[in-house]
Scaffold this motif. Structure first.
Motif, PDB file in Angstrom:
ATOM      1  N   GLN A   1       0.811  -1.203   0.000  1.00 21.82           N
ATOM      2  CA  GLN A   1       0.000   0.000   0.000  1.00 21.82           C
ATOM      3  C   GLN A   1       0.856   1.269   0.000  1.00 21.82           C
ATOM      4  N   PRO A   2       0.997   1.925  -1.162  1.00 23.62           N
ATOM      5  CA  PRO A   2       1.651   3.234  -1.152  1.00 23.62           C
ATOM      6  C   PRO A   2       0.754   4.231  -0.407  1.00 23.62           C
ATOM      7  N   PHE A   3       1.371   5.169   0.275  1.00 20.75           N
ATOM      8  CA  PHE A   3       0.606   6.206   0.960  1.00 20.75           C
ATOM      9  C   PHE A   3       1.472   7.447   1.110  1.00 20.75           C
ATOM     10  N   THR A   4       0.838   8.535   1.504  1.00 19.29           N
ATOM     11  CA  THR A   4       1.548   9.786   1.723  1.00 19.29           C
ATOM     12  C   THR A   4       1.351  10.217   3.163  1.00 19.29           C
ATOM     13  N   MET A   5       2.449  10.464   3.856  1.00 17.12           N
ATOM     14  CA  MET A   5       2.409  11.015   5.209  1.00 17.12           C
ATOM     15  C   MET A   5       2.173  12.518   5.046  1.00 17.12           C
ATOM     16  N   VAL A   6       1.099  13.046   5.623  1.00 13.74           N
ATOM     17  CA  VAL A   6       0.747  14.457   5.446  1.00 13.74           C
ATOM     18  C   VAL A   6       0.925  15.184   6.779  1.00 13.74           C
ATOM     19  N   PHE A   7       1.991  15.971   6.842  1.00  9.75           N
ATOM     20  CA  PHE A   7       2.291  16.803   7.994  1.00  9.75           C
ATOM     21  C   PHE A   7       1.818  18.228   7.697  1.00  9.75           C
ATOM     22  N   ALA A   8       1.815  19.088   8.683  1.00 13.48           N
ATOM     23  CA  ALA A   8       1.373  20.465   8.486  1.00 13.48           C
ATOM     24  C   ALA A   8       2.213  21.195   7.450  1.00 13.48           C
ATOM     25  N   ASP A   9       3.505  20.861   7.368  1.00 14.13           N
ATOM     26  CA  ASP A   9       4.413  21.618   6.506  1.00 14.13           C
ATOM     27  C   ASP A   9       4.945  20.843   5.298  1.00 14.13           C
ATOM     28  N   ARG A  10       4.513  19.578   5.126  1.00 12.99           N
ATOM     29  CA  ARG A  10       5.047  18.793   4.004  1.00 12.99           C
ATOM     30  C   ARG A  10       4.298  17.480   3.871  1.00 12.99           C
ATOM     31  N   SER A  11       4.501  16.855   2.724  1.00 21.46           N
ATOM     32  CA  SER A  11       3.974  15.523   2.451  1.00 21.46           C
ATOM     33  C   SER A  11       5.134  14.627   2.051  1.00 21.46           C
TER      34      SER A  11
ATOM     35  N   LEU B   1       9.973   4.937   3.896  1.00 20.81           N
ATOM     36  CA  LEU B   1       9.786   5.975   2.901  1.00 20.81           C
ATOM     37  C   LEU B   1      10.002   5.365   1.528  1.00 20.81           C
ATOM     38  N   GLU B   2       9.367   5.940   0.508  1.00 20.31           N
ATOM     39  CA  GLU B   2       9.573   5.396  -0.833  1.00 20.31           C
ATOM     40  C   GLU B   2      11.031   5.480  -1.247  1.00 20.31           C
TER      41      GLU B   2
END
Length: 145
Positions: free
Chosen positions: A99-109, A134-135
């Motif tokens: 499962q690829p996914f994106t970690m979404v922080f307040a200042d970056r993805s 991480l990818e």
């Protein structure tokens, strides 16, 4: 390779989606840890880089992950994970999902990948392990390079 039936695939996708959805929270909040844990077997193991800056992968149980996830001021920022398109293979009562996914922080993805192992226990799919990174994980240079 065994492709899941439509019903199996939906059940597995719902289990995985619950893990992602319940990790999301607004600034000042925190994940719904009880709902998050309900997607997992009680003795599940997670091997992952909790934050992109972490020097390496950590092996944690669910309680250890909850504690690590809320470090580094994350409560004040908020957080979520956006799922990409993954793959699932089923072998009897066990399954693996990439499962690829994106970690979404307040200042970056930050793009990352989760590899889930699931087991059908008493008729219900539960996550028994997650390995993740991480990818493009940071690489150390060999000494003398």
């Amino acid at each position: 390779m065994a492709l899941p039936s439509a019903a199996e695939e939906q059940a597995i996708l719902r289990t995985i989606a619950r893990a992602y959805e319940t990790l999301a929270f607004d600034p000042g909040g925190e994940p719904d840890w009880a709902s998050f844990a309900s997607a997992f077997h009680a003795r599940a193991v997670l091997a992952l880089r909790v934050f992109p800056e972490d020097p390496g992968v950590r092996v944690l149980d669910l309680a250890g992950y909850a504690q690590a996830q809320m470090a580094n001021g994350l409560k004040e920022q908020g957080y979520s994970e956006d799922q990409g398109q993954g793959t699932i293979e089923v072998f009897g009562d066990v399954a693996v999902a990439q499962q690829p996914f994106t970690m979404v922080f307040a200042d970056r993805s930050v793009p990352a990948i989760d590899l889930f192992s699931l087991a059908r226990i008493d008729g219900t799919w539960r996550i028994v392990s997650v390995i993740s990174d991480l990818e493009s994980p940071p690489r150390s240079m060999p000494e003398g390079a």
